[in-house]
Scaffold this motif. Structure first.
Motif, PDB file in Angstrom:
ATOM      1  N   LEU A 138       0.825  -1.214   0.000  1.00 17.28           N
ATOM      2  CA  LEU A 138       0.000   0.000   0.000  1.00 17.28           C
ATOM      3  C   LEU A 138       0.856   1.259   0.000  1.00 17.28           C
ATOM      4  CD1 LEU A 138      -3.053  -0.668   2.334  1.00 17.28           C
ATOM      5  CD2 LEU A 138      -3.100  -0.015  -0.073  1.00 17.28           C
ATOM      6  N   ARG A 139       2.008   1.199   0.620  1.00 11.40           N
ATOM      7  CA  ARG A 139       2.888   2.362   0.642  1.00 11.40           C
ATOM      8  C   ARG A 139       3.545   2.608  -0.714  1.00 11.40           C
ATOM      9  NH1 ARG A 139       4.965  -0.028   6.132  1.00 11.40           N
ATOM     10  NH2 ARG A 139       3.598   1.044   7.627  1.00 11.40           N
ATOM     11  N   GLU A 195      -0.423  -4.622 -16.888  1.00 13.07           N
ATOM     12  CA  GLU A 195      -0.713  -5.979 -16.443  1.00 13.07           C
ATOM     13  C   GLU A 195      -0.155  -6.219 -15.040  1.00 13.07           C
ATOM     14  OE1 GLU A 195      -2.111  -9.944 -16.466  1.00 13.07           O
ATOM     15  OE2 GLU A 195      -2.719  -8.060 -17.434  1.00 13.07           O
ATOM     16  N   ARG A 196       1.043  -5.694 -14.778  1.00  8.31           N
ATOM     17  CA  ARG A 196       1.591  -5.827 -13.424  1.00  8.31           C
ATOM     18  C   ARG A 196       0.665  -5.179 -12.407  1.00  8.31           C
ATOM     19  NH1 ARG A 196       6.289  -3.795 -15.551  1.00  8.31           N
ATOM     20  NH2 ARG A 196       6.257  -2.027 -14.084  1.00  8.31           N
ATOM     21  N   SER A 197       0.166  -4.012 -12.741  1.00  8.32           N
ATOM     22  CA  SER A 197      -0.748  -3.318 -11.835  1.00  8.32           C
ATOM     23  C   SER A 197      -2.010  -4.135 -11.594  1.00  8.32           C
ATOM     24  CB  SER A 197      -1.108  -1.949 -12.409  1.00  8.32           C
ATOM     25  OG  SER A 197      -2.048  -1.288 -11.595  1.00  8.32           O
ATOM     26  N   GLN A 234      -5.250  -7.295  -7.942  1.00  9.27           N
ATOM     27  CA  GLN A 234      -6.013  -8.517  -7.696  1.00  9.27           C
ATOM     28  C   GLN A 234      -5.591  -9.149  -6.374  1.00  9.27           C
ATOM     29  OE1 GLN A 234      -5.769 -11.596 -10.726  1.00  9.27           O
ATOM     30  NE2 GLN A 234      -6.139 -13.207  -9.197  1.00  9.27           N
ATOM     31  N   THR A 235      -4.291  -9.315  -6.204  1.00 10.90           N
ATOM     32  CA  THR A 235      -3.804  -9.944  -4.979  1.00 10.90           C
ATOM     33  C   THR A 235      -4.043  -9.062  -3.769  1.00 10.90           C
ATOM     34  OG1 THR A 235      -2.124 -11.140  -6.228  1.00 10.90           O
ATOM     35  CG2 THR A 235      -1.778 -10.945  -3.860  1.00 10.90           C
ATOM     36  N   LEU A 236      -3.834  -7.764  -3.907  1.00  8.60           N
ATOM     37  CA  LEU A 236      -4.038  -6.839  -2.800  1.00  8.60           C
ATOM     38  C   LEU A 236      -5.499  -6.833  -2.366  1.00  8.60           C
ATOM     39  CD1 LEU A 236      -2.897  -4.687  -0.915  1.00  8.60           C
ATOM     40  CD2 LEU A 236      -3.245  -3.002  -2.732  1.00  8.60           C
ATOM     41  N   SER A 237      -6.410  -6.781  -3.344  1.00  3.73           N
ATOM     42  CA  SER A 237      -7.834  -6.784  -3.008  1.00  3.73           C
ATOM     43  C   SER A 237      -8.239  -8.075  -2.329  1.00  3.73           C
ATOM     44  CB  SER A 237      -8.672  -6.583  -4.276  1.00  3.73           C
ATOM     45  OG  SER A 237      -8.454  -5.301  -4.825  1.00  3.73           O
ATOM     46  N   GLY A 238      -7.693  -9.198  -2.822  1.00  6.42           N
ATOM     47  CA  GLY A 238      -8.010 -10.477  -2.207  1.00  6.42           C
ATOM     48  C   GLY A 238      -7.511 -10.567  -0.778  1.00  6.42           C
ATOM     49  N   GLU A 297     -12.065   2.612   0.707  1.00 10.49           N
ATOM     50  CA  GLU A 297     -12.042   2.310  -0.723  1.00 10.49           C
ATOM     51  C   GLU A 297     -10.722   1.640  -1.072  1.00 10.49           C
ATOM     52  OE1 GLU A 297     -12.405   4.565  -5.049  1.00 10.49           O
ATOM     53  OE2 GLU A 297     -12.739   5.657  -3.186  1.00 10.49           O
ATOM     54  N   LYS A 298     -10.805   0.514  -1.791  1.00  7.96           N
ATOM     55  CA  LYS A 298      -9.602  -0.212  -2.173  1.00  7.96           C
ATOM     56  C   LYS A 298      -8.866   0.510  -3.291  1.00  7.96           C
ATOM     57  CE  LYS A 298     -11.720  -4.619  -0.951  1.00  7.96           C
ATOM     58  NZ  LYS A 298     -12.223  -5.894  -1.460  1.00  7.96           N
ATOM     59  N   PRO A 299      -7.536   0.347  -3.341  1.00 11.37           N
ATOM     60  CA  PRO A 299      -6.757   1.004  -4.395  1.00 11.37           C
ATOM     61  C   PRO A 299      -7.045   0.372  -5.760  1.00 11.37           C
ATOM     62  CG  PRO A 299      -5.374  -0.467  -3.095  1.00 11.37           C
ATOM     63  CD  PRO A 299      -6.698  -0.412  -2.412  1.00 11.37           C
TER      64      PRO A 299
END
Length: 563
Positions: free
Chosen positions: A48-49, A262-264, A269-273, A561-563
């Motif tokens: 997140l940072r 694509e990296r983003s 995806q992983t961060l939200s999960g 709110e998720k990034p």
């Protein structure tokens, strides 16, 4: 508060041990706490940072799946150490682009692991390689089923810190349960995932690939990117796979490194999960903390009950006449005589009063009676404290969480805990003497009245005070036979004499005050004794409100709110 602040608030309660008592599934609860704290430290907070930081792909899998060989083959260099001995990957190796080396050498990712750049020991070995483009790093993790517990735990930690799993299995072991437990975890947390099926015989590529795809679908992982690497005869364990067999994987990784968008997508995806998983993981952890808190309250209640029983024992000893046995009784017998006392209570109180006055003016030193009384009260306190300590220890030994806590203390310390503290004698002596001073003050105050001054003077303050102390122990429920007469008569005689001096109403008031003050002092002593137990709880107990703090922090994370 933003999302980062909410996660930092969630992390703070995890800084200390939350499951010190062996209650329920405490080992699993501790593991869940470590995993949550680890993912916050190793992934969620760092990511997140720096959302645009290089993507971390962890190569994981079972023992002997060929992870290290795959990594060496992908980068075209011997950056990791494959071998026949198990476990093979003892030190995780992070392969990075030279452009990203500074980022990964800092504490931005996996801050709890020290860095090494050579072949010497280090918790995380960082190796730059031109084969990797900027924006992507490969981490060769220990075996998820390693025979070494620390390796298994590190493997799980590294996978939890990844943006992407490159999970390696083999044609012989793809149906094993351990890998699938990790893959289901990836599904539950929506972790970006690609699977490498290694060492597949040429004639089994199609049927094994189809069966693995079936298993992926059955486990909710349908559509997972799957690479198949045919079995190849290598000249040695250190040899690399043929370039054409790993080219699909290499090309995919190269494209991922070159495609920022694509990296983003993978990162988000992983961060939200991982963030979504907090909605179930944190409440479960908070519920486990509440179980611990209930166990602490149960242990504390046992102590409170045991020492309330100790005070009840003292109350009973103060009222049943047992204190008036022994030395106190002997001093009265020396002067009055057993039968003479009882025959004189009704008919000769006046003459006995004269004899008692003589008693206090020199026939028998009043100090002896005062010392005997003091010793008796101290013994009563000691007995109450010993009994309470024994009951508390026995209660803990049978209560949820208690045996483990006592085991942590050790047998010697636990045995000491089951008896009154060594310095109780000194503290009891001080308390009893202060009580005696209080009683003398009561007599002085009552004797200052004009109507009683002369009568108090005839006894002396000390004499009247001792009579009041004796009168405080008034009933005879615990004695039998002649002891009832002697001990009860001692107390009754004291009361009759006091009534002759102060009047019956004043004596009742004085006696109640004397008893109440002594009881309060004993209560404080027993509270101090009980703290020896509760201090053991306070030393390991999580702060009050920890479970609620976790729930509140998780709710704040959910609302952000998720990034």
């Amino acid at each position: 508060m933003d999302l980062l602040g909410a996660l930092e608030a969630l992390r703070r309660p995890l800084d200390r041990e939350l499951f010190p008592l062996a209650v329920g599934e405490a080992a699993a609860d501790r593991r869940a706490q470590r995993e949550l704290a680890g993912q916050l430290d190793d992934y969620l907070l760092p990511r997140l940072r720096a959302l645009d930081a290089p993507l971390l792909a962890v190569v994981g899998g079972s023992t002997g799946a060929g992870k290290s060989t795959l990594v060496n083959s992908l980068v075209g260099a011997d950056v990791t150490e494959p071998g026949v001995l198990r476990p093979t990957t003892l030190v995780p190796t992070l392969v990075v682009s030279p452009a990203d080396r500074a980022w990964f050498m800092g504490q931005n990712v996996l801050p709890g692991l020290s860095r090494a750049t050579g072949t010497g020991p280090g918790e995380l070995r960082v190796v730059p390689s031109d084969a990797l483009g900027p924006g992507l790093a490969l981490l060769d993790a220990p075996d998820i089923d390693s025979v070494v517990v620390a390796n298994r735990e590190l493997a799980a930690q590294l996978l939890a810190a990844a943006d992407l799993w490159l999970f390696v299995t083999t044609a012989a072991r793809y149906a094993d349960e351990v890998p699938w437990s990790f893959l289901r975890s990836a599904r539950e947390r929506s972790t970006a995932l690609a699977l490498v099926l290694d060492r597949v015989p040429l004639d089994a590529v199609d049927p094994v690939s189809r069966d693995l795809s079936r298993l992926l679908a059955e486990n909710g992982l349908e559509g997972t990117l799957l690479f198949t690497i045919p079995e190849a005869v290598l000249p040695s364990e250190r040899a690399r796979l043929p370039a054409e067999t790993v080219r699909p994987v290499s090309s995919w990784l190269t494209g991922l490194a070159a495609d920022a968008q694509e990296r983003s997508r993978v990162v988000r995806q992983t961060l939200s999960g991982a963030l979504d998983s907090l909605a179930t993981r944190v409440p479960a952890l908070a519920e486990a903390v509440e179980r611990q808190q209930a166990a602490f309250e149960g242990l504390r209640s046992i102590v409170a009950s045991a020492y309330a029983g100790g005070l009840a024992d003292f109350d009973a000893g103060m009222r049943d006449g047992s204190l008036l046995r022994g030395e106190v009784l002997a001093r009265w017998q020396d002067f009055i005589g057993t039968g003479d006392l009882m025959r004189s209570l009704e008919s000769r109180v006046g003459r006995l009063r004269d004899r008692i006055v003589g008693f206090f003016t020199g026939r028998m030193p009043e100090l002896q009676l005062r010392d005997a009384l003091e010793s008796g009260v101290e013994a009563l306190i000691r007995g109450a404290a010993d009994g309470a300590a024994e009951r508390a220890l026995e209660g803990w030994a049978a209560a949820p969480g208690g045996p483990g806590l006592l085991e942590r203390l050790g047998p010697m310390e636990a045995a000491r805990l089951g008896r009154a503290s060594p310095d109780l004698g000194k503290r009891s002596e001080s308390a009893v003497r202060k009580w005696q001073e209080f009683v003398l003050d009561l007599v002085r105050e009552e004797g200052s009245e004009r109507r009683t001054a002369a009568r108090v003077a005839s006894f002396g303050v000390n004499g009247a005070g001792l009579l009041l102390m004796l009168a405080a122990f008034a009933s005879t429920g615990g004695l039998t036979g002649i002891e009832v007469g002697i001990a009860g008569g001692t107390s009754l005689l004291s009361q009759k004499l006091l009534e002759a001096v102060f009047g019956d109403q004043a004596v009742r008031t004085l006696t109640v005050s004397a008893r109440a003050d002594l009881r309060d002092r004993v209560q404080r002593l027993l509270d101090e004794e009980s703290y020896r137990f509760t201090a053991q709880l306070e030393a390991v107990e999580p702060p009050s409100g920890t479970a609620n703090a976790l729930l509140v922090a998780a709710e704040r994370v959910h609302m952000m709110e998720k990034p």
